[in-house]
Design an enzyme around this catalytic site. Sequence first.
Site: not given
Length: 499
Positions: A7-9
């Site tokens: 996951f990107d943040l």
Amino acid sequence: MKNYLLFDLDGTLTDPKEGICTCVQYALASFGIEEPDLDKLEPFIGPPLKDSFMNFYHMDETQAEAAIEKYRERFRDTGIFENKLYEGIPEMLRVLNAKGMYLAVASSKPTVFVRRILEHFKIEKYFRTVVGSELDGTRTDKAEVVSEALRQLFGDKPVDTSRVYMIGDRRFDVEGAHAFGLEAVGVTYGYGSMEELREAKADYIVRSVEELKRFLLRGTEEQRQPGTSQKIWQLALPFLMFVMVSRLAVNFALILLGSLIETIPFQEFWYVWDEEGKPYLTGNASVIVNALGSIAGAASIWGIAKKTLARAAEDRKLLHLRREPVKRYLLLGVATIGLALGLNVLLQLLGVVESSAAYQEVAQRQYSVWIPLGLFCYGVISPVGEELLFRGILYNCQRRYMKLSGAMVVSAALFAMYHGNSVQGIYAFLMGCFMVYAYEYFGDFRMSLAVHMLANLLVYSVSNVDALGPVLMNWPVGIACLLCGAGSLWLLNKEKRIF
């Protein structure tokens, strides 16, 4: 099902606009640049800060590094918490974790800040590893971040890219994923637009956290399976309804025509008389009667088909959000033409056609029809009714309880049996498998219908042009058509695997 999720943040798990944009504003002010509109600073969300300062404000490398220091001066203790989770993120992470999936964060933000944000929102416990950039300016490229995340997730084991998704909202996330052969899931609820994600060639695109959750969990749902008798009934009921109603409609039409034989206009269109004066239906009358039967059969199962297709479309929606390139539609069309013509030529040359008296009777009736009428009935009406039954209902019902390949074979076998003779049976089985492939590839029932219509229209047209017989009915042409169709299928499968 993929169970390693990166996951990107920013823009994917959290909405960092206020914190990032106010810190950028603060850094710019130190250079005498006033930017009161935070919306104009949204492009800073996602890519590395150094690149953004250099690209958007034309700073050189030294200036960009100085701007980053001013940014962090405010971000460390204030901007970092001017942030919020997107609604539904904690619940989604909890469910994914409970399903035994391996979750990781892969962000261009420095790792130390990423960890503080995850701890602040109490979601750090869901992630097996957290990877970001370094404060010294290294590992800011998304591909480098993804590489390190994969290394930490898989350890000494070989990285199995077929089990990994990269999830993010910007093109950098997609490019970082594709650099390692990973499939990328783009989210439009963040700061990347649908157009940006499409141009980056995101493999899938979702529009909300709820859609993302459903996409990642597909195939893990525990569903109560119906018993064997119920499964059989789900197949038998629409099949029997279609066949019985269509037969009743045909018989009713025959009785009606028989009663009107003396008064019906254009008698030569409907009847021919033998030497003894006994009337018989013409090919035109026969095709109209059979078309009425198909319409009646389709009408009888329309309610079931509509409900089944709606459910199937919902199941497939999240797998087909990305627009298919035009090239794939062209390849499907070429494959349809090649397979339809090649199979017909092959069956003719192998003597299968000549050995089937049942098919000869059907063919004689079909090709004695006024061509425009035949094209409409065989190229439009029949495919609609048959697709509603065999792909719309029967295939979709089987698809819930068995592998796609198994459901394809069973539905194609039923389609073959329905035609009642060996020639059409062989052709229907092979083309039925291909129609299922088109349906699954594009996630759209209309594609299997389009393949069915195109194949019928093509074969019917060619069969009615006598001059084409000597040209087409030879081994080189038949083999060339089949190779063309198979080659197009191979190219389609190379671009995206279905089975």
